[in-house]
Scaffold this active site. Structure first.
Site, short mmCIF file in Angstrom:
data_model
loop_
_atom_site.label_atom_id
_atom_site.label_comp_id
_atom_site.label_asym_id
_atom_site.label_seq_id
_atom_site.Cartn_x
_atom_site.Cartn_y
_atom_site.Cartn_z
N TRP A 132 -7.95 4.61 -3.77
CA TRP A 132 -8.27 5.65 -4.65
C TRP A 132 -7.61 5.55 -6.11
O TRP A 132 -7.75 6.13 -7.05
CB TRP A 132 -7.56 6.84 -4.15
CG TRP A 132 -6.03 6.44 -3.67
CD1 TRP A 132 -5.66 6.35 -2.43
CD2 TRP A 132 -4.86 6.61 -4.58
NE1 TRP A 132 -4.27 6.02 -2.25
CE2 TRP A 132 -3.88 5.99 -3.53
CE3 TRP A 132 -4.47 6.48 -5.83
CZ2 TRP A 132 -2.70 5.97 -4.09
CZ3 TRP A 132 -3.42 6.62 -6.48
CH2 TRP A 132 -2.28 6.05 -5.47
N LYS A 156 -16.79 1.91 1.84
CA LYS A 156 -16.02 3.29 2.44
C LYS A 156 -14.89 3.42 1.17
O LYS A 156 -13.98 2.48 1.43
CB LYS A 156 -15.46 2.70 3.74
CG LYS A 156 -14.46 3.95 4.28
CD LYS A 156 -13.37 3.68 5.61
CE LYS A 156 -12.74 4.79 6.20
NZ LYS A 156 -11.65 5.11 4.82
N GLU A 230 -6.76 -7.62 -0.39
CA GLU A 230 -5.84 -7.44 -1.69
C GLU A 230 -4.80 -6.36 -1.41
O GLU A 230 -5.49 -5.41 -1.48
CB GLU A 230 -6.79 -7.19 -2.92
CG GLU A 230 -5.91 -7.44 -4.40
CD GLU A 230 -5.16 -6.06 -4.51
OE1 GLU A 230 -3.89 -6.28 -4.04
OE2 GLU A 230 -5.64 -5.37 -5.07
N LEU A 231 -3.61 -6.64 -1.12
CA LEU A 231 -2.84 -5.84 -0.52
C LEU A 231 -1.57 -5.53 -1.34
O LEU A 231 -1.81 -5.58 -2.47
CB LEU A 231 -2.05 -6.29 0.71
CG LEU A 231 -3.20 -6.80 1.88
CD1 LEU A 231 -2.56 -7.60 2.97
CD2 LEU A 231 -4.22 -5.89 2.13
N CYS A 264 -1.33 -2.06 -7.74
CA CYS A 264 -0.48 -2.93 -7.11
C CYS A 264 -0.14 -4.10 -7.93
O CYS A 264 1.04 -4.74 -7.50
CB CYS A 264 -1.86 -3.67 -6.09
SG CYS A 264 -3.34 -4.27 -7.15
N GLU A 361 7.36 -2.16 -1.25
CA GLU A 361 6.59 -1.48 -2.57
C GLU A 361 6.68 -0.28 -2.61
O GLU A 361 6.49 0.63 -2.18
CB GLU A 361 5.19 -1.75 -2.26
CG GLU A 361 4.28 -1.62 -3.29
CD GLU A 361 2.87 -1.94 -3.37
OE1 GLU A 361 2.11 -2.04 -4.37
OE2 GLU A 361 2.28 -1.69 -2.13
#
Length: 459
Positions: A132, A156, A230-231, A264, A361
């Site tokens: 989001w 999605k 992509e974390l 991120c 994080e």
């Protein structure tokens, strides 16, 4: 799970829209339609695909005010940040259109006694699971590249930005993309699992948390499908002994608070050499204190709310646990009263291993300051992380900074003497638990293609 989903304005806590969830049967029907669209789309020329992407870019610019307002309503981004996101999306489409034909062109290779061809052929339906925090960009980033490659695309999106999820589908359709070549799925996790395993879905790309990445990669791996992940990250920004401290502080404030810190590749850990630590801290604190936090629709607001109440609560719990483990809170650290999911610009000191502020994080406007004795220790601490997405170095010695970035910094992207987010012409992605695969810079166009070797013997 409920059979509907409600979006909420994070600045006012007012309900926006309610969306019915699609059933598994409905989703499977859309997959089949998207596959049927692929059978035609794959036969289009690079020029035809590029034309649609250029039209997409033009429409994004035309609609930027509406898109920015929608982002503000759904996830709290300031209007200024929303317009900047729109411009980046338009640039991504234009880059893909301009450079796609060269990146995807057939190549000739040597073959003893004959000739060989390497061809980059589209594979089919590519499924994207997106977060989001950049509601338009996250979608454009993977979809433009895959549409240019000749694939068709499913989305999605995160449940709190389903208004934008539907707008992107309309955007591509209005730009001339054939019906069903891009479709949005309004689904929950159970149906999403079935989509991943569906025989007509050829690849899966996800931007999200490491836990989400593990779950998606494991499910895709069971049916031998490629993934791009992509974390998260805990990006380290090094302020070395010879840095321009004022410049570094200004860039680091921006890097920590852009998009309310929900990025991120935000600057998150600030590793500062002892000789300039106090000067940097004071300048950084001054910048954080000046931030105008509030109504994201106001032109003078620099930071809006966090996107959801659970995200704010989770961030605050990380801060609280860091307090318990010995950090000092120099600024912020308390949830304000009143409406909206606001969290203050927060600065933590005495940050050390074993604390969430060091190890994890922190996805919000919370900065972790770490004092080190010298440049060598700064580099060691920077790499002392399970993550490796982005990072930065501030130093007057550009050659040495380049050497450290190239040879020692164990991340996918590094800024030197500044802060940048994503750029269309440069690869985007990380290492370690920040994921794998690359987007942008032409690399994303080759992630989900069949690199096909054709060998022709001389007659």
């Amino acid at each position: 799970m409920s059979d509907s989903n409600k979006t909420i304005n994070p600045a006012t806590e007012e309900a926006l829209e309610t969306y019915p969830l699609m059933s598994r049967q409905e989703a499977e029907g859309i997959i089949e339609q998207t596959h049927d669209a692929f059978l035609s789309w794959r036969k289009t020329t690079f020029s035809e695909r590029a034309g649609i992407l250029r039209k997409t870019a033009a429409l994004i610019r035309e609609r930027q005010d509406d898109y920015a307002a929608l982002m503000t309503r759904e996830m709290g981004k300031t209007l200024t940040e929303g317009k900047q996101e729109c411009e980046l999306c338009a640039a991504v489409c234009e880059y893909s259109a301009e450079h796609g034909p060269k990146e995807l062109a057939d190549e000739t290779r040597e073959l003893p006694g004959g000739q060989a061809l390497v061809s980059y052929q589209p594979q089919g339906v590519i499924y994207g699971i997106q977060p989001w925090n950049f509601p338009l960009y996250q979608v454009i980033r993977y979809s433009a590249a895959n549409l240019m490659a000749g694939n068709t695309v499913l989305l999605k999106h995160a449940a709190n930005v389903w208004g934008m999820a539907l707008e992107v589908e309309k955007l591509y359709r209005d730009a001339g993309l054939p019906e069903n070549a891009f479709r949005t799925l309004l689904i929950g996790h159970d149906v999403s699992d079935a989509v991943i395993e569906h025989k007509l879905v050829r690849g899966v790309t996800l931007t999200g948390s490491p836990n989400a990445g593990r779950a998606v990669a494991q499910r895709a791996g069971k049916v031998l499908k490629k993934t791009v992940l992509e974390l998260g990250s805990n990006d380290a920004y090094l302020v070395l002994a010879d840095a321009d401290v004022q410049k570094a502080a200004e860039a680091c404030v921006l890097g920590r608070t852009n998009n309310a810190g929900q990025t991120c590749v935000a600057a998150k850990r600030f590793i500062v050499v002892d000789s300039v630590y106090d000067e940097f801290r004071d300048a950084f604190l001054a910048g954080m204190k000046k931030l105008a936090v509030g109504d994201p629709t106001r032109s003078d607001t620099q930071m809006g709310p966090m996107a959801r109440s659970d995200l704010r609560d989770g961030l605050h719990e990380q801060v609280r646990k860091s307090f318990d483990a010995g950090v000092t809170c120099t600024l912020g650290g308390e949830i304000p009263e009143g409406k909206g999911y606001f969290y203050p610009a927060t600065v933590l000191e005495n940050v050390a291993p074993g604390q969430p502020a060091y190890d994890d994080e922190l996805f919000g406007p919370v900065a972790a300051l770490i004092r080190v004795k010298d440049d060598a220790e700064a580099m060691r601490v920077a790499n002392d992380s399970i993550y490796g997405l982005g990072g930065g170095i501030f130093s007057a010695n550009e050659d040495e900074a380049l050497r450290l970035a190239r040879d020692e910094f164990d991340t996918g992207m590094i800024n030197i003497n500044g802060y940048n987010l994503a750029l269309p012409n440069l690869p985007f992605g990380g290492v370690k638990q920040s994921g794998y695969g690359r987007e942008h810079g032409g690399f994303g166009m080759r992630e989900f293609v069949n690199v096909k070797a054709v060998m022709v013997a001389q007659s």
